[in-house]
Design a protein around this motif. Sequence first.
Motif, PDB file in Angstrom:
ATOM      1  N   VAL A   1      66.192  57.493  36.400  1.00 23.19           N
ATOM      2  CA  VAL A   1      66.324  58.891  35.976  1.00 23.19           C
ATOM      3  C   VAL A   1      66.899  58.950  34.562  1.00 23.19           C
ATOM      4  O   VAL A   1      66.430  59.712  33.713  1.00 23.19           O
ATOM      5  N   VAL A   2      67.908  58.131  34.320  1.00 25.91           N
ATOM      6  CA  VAL A   2      68.487  58.063  32.968  1.00 25.91           C
ATOM      7  C   VAL A   2      67.428  57.609  31.969  1.00 25.91           C
ATOM      8  O   VAL A   2      67.309  58.169  30.864  1.00 25.91           O
ATOM      9  N   PHE A   3      66.657  56.601  32.336  1.00 24.77           N
ATOM     10  CA  PHE A   3      65.572  56.121  31.480  1.00 24.77           C
ATOM     11  C   PHE A   3      64.603  57.250  31.154  1.00 24.77           C
ATOM     12  O   PHE A   3      64.239  57.465  29.990  1.00 24.77           O
ATOM     13  N   GLY A   4      64.180  57.999  32.176  1.00 29.58           N
ATOM     14  CA  GLY A   4      63.232  59.086  31.959  1.00 29.58           C
ATOM     15  C   GLY A   4      63.784  60.151  31.034  1.00 29.58           C
ATOM     16  O   GLY A   4      63.072  60.660  30.155  1.00 29.58           O
ATOM     17  N   VAL A   5      65.055  60.486  31.202  1.00 29.67           N
ATOM     18  CA  VAL A   5      65.680  61.499  30.357  1.00 29.67           C
ATOM     19  C   VAL A   5      65.764  61.018  28.908  1.00 29.67           C
ATOM     20  O   VAL A   5      65.412  61.744  27.966  1.00 29.67           O
TER      21      VAL A   5
END
Length: 256
Positions: free
Chosen positions: A75-79
């Motif tokens: 999720v952090v990667f996507g953000v």
Amino acid sequence: MAVAQVLRSEWTKIRSVNSTALTLGLAVVVSVGLGMLISALSKNEFDKLSAEDKLTFDPTFTAFSGLTLGQLALVVFGVLVVASEYSTGMIRTSLAAVPQRATFLFSKIAVATLLALVVALVTSFAAFFLGQAMLGNHSTDLGSPNVLRAVIGAALYMTLMAMFAMGVAAILRSPMLSLGILMPFLFLVSPILGNVSATKKVAQYFPDQAGSKIMQVVIPPDDDTPYGPWGGLLILALWAVVAMVVGYALLKKRDA
């Protein structure tokens, strides 16, 4: 600018940022490591389980116990893939180079999604095999009914969660704001509401809860969820698609 050039440009951006390798590496390490730990503990505690709990024990889902925490790294990667350009101001340069905003956004999402899928596949298969090794006599294998579906589904689940995060980041345009909403929602709000009888029927349609059904092989007898594993994954996919479409609509309407 040709789509192929934009894709190469986005790939260069993603791999040149240190946080990319860090977040993706954490997703693998946390998911696999925590899954192994919980699998080992489950093996040691198996004999203490009630007869009913033994019948509903799911060795596949147990091996995926770490994915609940590991998915947060994706999720952090996507953000960061989507929103980091806003925080640095590079978005103006990017949109000047690629004025076709649909090409810009969806090329970025396509490259990041492919990378997330590769990492998610490695993670899900590693978590499964190492988790089963920890479970010993209580393990299962890929040839058992619905196990391969669950392993591949786990990878699809993690990938779709990353895509959902990309859509949210495109809407909010801020890494801090996006993570400030997504992290508490996925780590606190969703699990709490999912365990409260008054809100459970609503929470089961949240993206994380719906999507995670694909990882289950053994369904508890008291499970009254109105959809199956693939239905849950479809609900998560719809969340991701809606977030990305809204993000594009706002990108098209707003200034850089």
